[in-house]
Design a protein around this motif. Structure first.
Motif, mmCIF file in Angstrom:
data_model
loop_
_atom_site.group_PDB
_atom_site.id
_atom_site.type_symbol
_atom_site.label_atom_id
_atom_site.label_comp_id
_atom_site.label_asym_id
_atom_site.label_seq_id
_atom_site.Cartn_x
_atom_site.Cartn_y
_atom_site.Cartn_z
ATOM 1 N N ALA B 257 27.686 -39.056 40.014
ATOM 2 C CA ALA B 257 28.121 -37.812 39.383
ATOM 3 C C ALA B 257 29.546 -37.997 38.897
ATOM 4 C CB ALA B 257 28.049 -36.659 40.373
ATOM 5 N N ALA B 259 33.188 -36.375 37.120
ATOM 6 C CA ALA B 259 34.006 -35.165 37.116
ATOM 7 C C ALA B 259 34.910 -35.214 35.896
ATOM 8 C CB ALA B 259 34.837 -35.066 38.381
ATOM 9 N N LEU B 272 29.393 -31.207 43.071
ATOM 10 C CA LEU B 272 28.859 -32.094 42.040
ATOM 11 C C LEU B 272 27.478 -32.581 42.437
ATOM 12 C CD1 LEU B 272 31.749 -34.513 41.074
ATOM 13 C CD2 LEU B 272 30.886 -32.589 39.806
ATOM 14 N N ARG B 276 23.543 -32.385 40.977
ATOM 15 C CA ARG B 276 22.842 -33.638 40.709
ATOM 16 C C ARG B 276 21.519 -33.672 41.476
ATOM 17 N NH1 ARG B 276 22.023 -36.269 37.256
ATOM 18 N NH2 ARG B 276 22.034 -38.387 38.004
ATOM 19 N N ASP B 325 31.924 -29.801 34.912
ATOM 20 C CA ASP B 325 31.398 -30.722 35.918
ATOM 21 C C ASP B 325 29.984 -30.341 36.330
ATOM 22 O OD1 ASP B 325 33.760 -31.934 35.789
ATOM 23 O OD2 ASP B 325 34.503 -31.316 37.747
ATOM 24 N N ARG B 326 29.814 -29.047 36.570
ATOM 25 C CA ARG B 326 28.503 -28.589 37.036
ATOM 26 C C ARG B 326 27.430 -28.870 35.998
ATOM 27 N NH1 ARG B 326 27.806 -22.628 38.443
ATOM 28 N NH2 ARG B 326 25.727 -23.272 39.033
ATOM 29 N N ALA B 329 26.725 -32.536 35.526
ATOM 30 C CA ALA B 329 25.984 -33.115 36.646
ATOM 31 C C ALA B 329 24.523 -32.707 36.580
ATOM 32 C CB ALA B 329 26.596 -32.661 37.971
#
Lengths: 307, 471
Positions: B257, B259, B272, B276, B325-326, B329
């Motif tokens: 993952a 960032a 994260l 994933r 990020d979310r 992922a």
């Protein structure tokens, strides 16, 4: 006495709930409530954003909801320019008031190919701040919906634009309601742009139908219009879903420099305009072969080559 | 078809490598034959190599049936070299593999001892006498050289060791001596690991295997907490993390993952992996559970330490970075794109889209380059310009009076232009043609951005293209 007060309290709470369901602001309830305490009149300004056109704002009961979903549809893919333009103009208005400047545009793959992808330089000229402009291209509609929910729930974005083509079965009333509730909970606007779609039951607070109108002409420094020029875009909008019983149609012009809407003037024929364009020329197709050739003699035995 | 591998029973029957299948069937009609599948063999070897990651991060493949493990500095974790070797061999045996293993000071010696000797742990300095009694084939040299050596009566490594080196080098080339030196440990021989070594890594071995997603995430958060001190000591935050899950039956899963900014906060790192895990949900088959976990930092960047306030919460959250990020992922990092301006007048080159996860923070503050033109640009740009059939264009430099695009005929009502954009001769060919852009409004009110490529000439009709759509 205490019992009476509790009953009053409950009554007030119920009235407030009903008012919320009807979409009225709690202040109105407070006014109707003779003995109830007046609530601080904070609600109206923070939850709505005025478009700056009085007639329209009256029809929208104060403006576009900042904690809800607004739907803009076009009846055919070829009107995607007008639909995108109106959505982005709304986004620019929202962006000016919101504390976050980031925008998220969620496209679907088909619209992205058919209508093109958002072009940040053009967006900046259109009155948007594009420093934090994000464009998402999810593979599936389910992903797009998840993304729209996540985006609305996060505190980072001024507005989320969700672009969908047509009326897919995976996006029905329940999905629309879900999105709308999420927007309400997060107090973030979701702008739903539907290309080539039919009217459909949805949970959006308002629904506009957008079509392009002839653009306003450019204004010269002395106040006259430059004939034949293409100035601010004009949209032919119909407010299809609202509290008004009848749909409302109007021509709205977006001034990207001042970032404001105004009702489009009925363009008066200026001295320079008329039928002539800036590059006036004949409308007849260019003749390719010279004058019509003489008819062939005799009987037709075989066709000539076409190519 | 020929036999390429034999199991113990078949070898005991007297079948040989390279024997014809028909002949073998004639001798023993009852034998089971499976067709060779090099890809599957390779995948199995890779899987075993993955499994061996639990002993050391440096695992290299050796041919089609061997593995090199660089266990420098790892042995004390498993109770010494002998214990480590016993552990590997026993576990692989329990999985159903017949494995020979050796530990020594050089890869060459281990290779020889595995394939031609008894295996086991060879002490430093004992290599020479062990090698002396092995056939020359144990030196990893080509078949021709082996044949030539055998012809001369040099059957064992000991025979070679007794010979003068100069003569050997002259006759058989330097390769033989290099292999000999490598086996004896006189010459360093690096192995090439399959995966890059993680910058930072932390591991948890569990007494009882876990299966549930929540437990995995909780463990990841706890590992991230332990990792925090190392990250702080280096003054960095992780950009790419990898969670390695070793399943009880030997299968290994890797989940990475990224960032958008250097991360140190254990909670954020765990989040994260929450996304994933949801996206790889179906592929991650927990089976009987995972027994060994490792959290790797594959890439890290310098990051300024943020001081917690008295309530124990870091100030100044970055919700946009969290969202990026979310989403990256969950949906993959290509889905969410950010834009960057470039110095170019060609519209499609002026904008450069790249994953938002990789969006560099420092580029944001730059002033707008030449791409930010005063000339009007469309709201939406088509991915590639589409051909337009234009009629009755004003020659030489005017707009068309009507045009057909996507099978629809449009009458031009108003036009602005041309805006001439010259090709970039340093990128395009020198023969590339200029573009004349027009803003056109058609009778129905649509506004388009159309360009003509090239100029009208006696023998040349330029092409027209649709490039963008205005509001």
């Amino acid at each position: 006495m205490a019992k009476h007060a509790t009953a009053q309290e409950r009554l007030f709470a119920l009235r407030e709930t009903i008012a919320k369901l009807e979409g009225k602001t709690p202040t109105l309830v407070a006014e109707e409530q003779p003995q109830g305490e007046r609530m601080a009149a904070t609600g109206k300004d923070s939850r709505r954003i005025a478009l700056g056109v009085d007639e329209l704002d009256a029809a929208l009961e104060g403006g576009l909801p900042l904690d809800g979903m607004t739907e803009i549809r076009t009846c055919a893919m070829r009107n995607s320019g007008a639909g995108s333009g109106f959505v982005l103009a709304l986004a620019a208005l929202i962006q000016r008031q919101a504390k976050a400047s980031a925008l998220l545009w969620i496209s679907d793959r088909f619209s992205n190919v058919e209508a093109g992808r958002p072009y940040p330089i053009g967006l900046a000229q259109y009155g948007l701040q594009v420093r934090h402009f994000l464009h998402a291209l999810p593979r599936k509609l389910e992903d797009a919906l998840w993304l729209a929910e996540a985006a609305a729930a996060s505190d980072a974005l001024a507005a989320t634009i969700l672009e969908i083509r047509g009326n897919p079965s995976a996006f029905g009333l329940s999905e629309s309601r879900r999105l709308s509730l999420r927007a309400k909970a997060a107090r973030r606007p979701i702008l739903l742009l539907r290309h080539a779609s039919e009217e459909e039951a949805s949970s959006a607070v308002f629904r506009f139908h957008a079509e392009p109108g002839p653009a306003a002409e450019r204004v010269l420094p002395n106040g006259t219009m430059l004939g034949g020029s293409i100035g601010s875009p004009v949209f032919r909008l119909t407010l299809e879903k609202s509290r008004n019983p009848a749909p409302l149609s109007f021509l709205l012009e977006w001034n990207s420099r001042d970032r404001q809407f105004c009702l489009a003037r009925q363009t008066e024929p200026s001295r320079l305009s008329g039928d002539a364009t800036a590059h006036s020329g004949t409308r007849l197709p260019a003749s390719a072969d010279g004058p019509d050739c003489a008819a062939a003699l005799g009987r037709l035995m075989a066709f000539d080559r076409a190519s | 078809m020929r036999l390429t591998a034999l199991d113990e029973v078949a070898a005991g029957l007297g079948l040989r490598h390279g024997q014809g299948l028909a002949e073998a069937r004639a001798m023993y009609p009852a034998i089971d034959v499976a067709e060779e599948d090099p890809a599957a063999d390779r995948a199995l070897l890779e899987a075993i190599a993955d499994w061996c990651d639990r002993y050391t991060p440096l695992v290299a493949l050796d041919g089609s049936d061997g593995l090199f493990l660089d266990i420098t500095g790892c042995t004390h974790l498993f109770g010494g070299e002998q214990a480590l070797l016993d552990d590997i061999l026993l576990r692989l045996l329990q999985m159903g593999f017949k494995v020979q293993g050796a530990i020594s000071g050089s890869p060459g010696l281990s290779w020889a001892m595995c394939r031609f000797g008894q295996g086991g742990v060879i002490e430093d300095g004992g290599g020479e006498e062990m090698l002396a009694s092995l056939p020359v084939a144990c030196l990893r040299i080509g078949g021709e050289t082996i044949a030539a050596l055998n012809k001369l009566g040099l059957k064992q490594v000991g025979d070679l060791l007794a010979m003068p080196r100069a003569g050997l080098a002259r006759r058989f080339g330097g390769h033989l001596l290099l292999r000999l030196d490598q086996a004896l440990g006189h010459e360093e021989e690096p192995i090439s690991p399959r995966r890059p070594v993680a910058l930072l890594s932390i591991e948890r071995k569990l007494a009882e295997a876990i299966q549930a997603e929540e437990e995995i995430l909780e463990l990841a958060a706890r590992m991230a907490l332990s990792l925090r001190a190392s990250l702080e000591a280096r003054g960095v935050g992780g950009r790419v993390f990898e969670l390695v899950l070793f399943r009880v039956d030997g299968r290994v899963f890797r989940i990475s993952a990224g960032a958008s900014r250097p991360l140190r906060d254990p909670q954020k790192i765990a989040e994260l992996f929450t996304e994933r895990l949801k996206s790889v949900h179906d592929e991650l088959d927990a089976g009987f559970g995972f027994e060994l976990f490792r959290l790797n930092v594959l890439q890290h960047d310098p990051c300024e330490a943020s001081q917690d306030n008295l309530l124990g919460k870091a100030e100044g959250g970055a919700p946009l970075a969290d969202l990026i990020d979310r989403v990256s992922a969950r949906l993959g990092e290509d889905v969410l794109q950010a834009f960057q301006l470039r110095e170019s007048h060609i519209p499609e080159r002026a904008i450069f889209a790249h994953p938002a996860l990789r969006h560099e923070a420092e580029t944001e503050g730059k002033p707008n380059p030449a791409a930010m033109t005063e000339r009007e640009r469309p709201l939406r740009l088509l991915a590639r310009p589409e051909p337009v059939e234009a009629f009755a264009a004003i020659v030489p430099d005017g707009p068309p009076s009507r045009f057909r695009w996507r099978r629809v005929l449009h009458d031009v009502a108003r036009a602005e232009g041309p805006e001439r954009i010259s090709p970039e001769w340093w990128l395009d060919q020198e023969t590339a043609q200029e573009r004349d852009y027009f803003r056109l409004e058609v009778a129905s009110g649509h506004r388009f951005w159309v360009y003509r490529q090239g100029h009208y000439a006696d023998d040349y009709r330029p092409t027209w293209h649709m490039h963008g759509i205005f509001a």
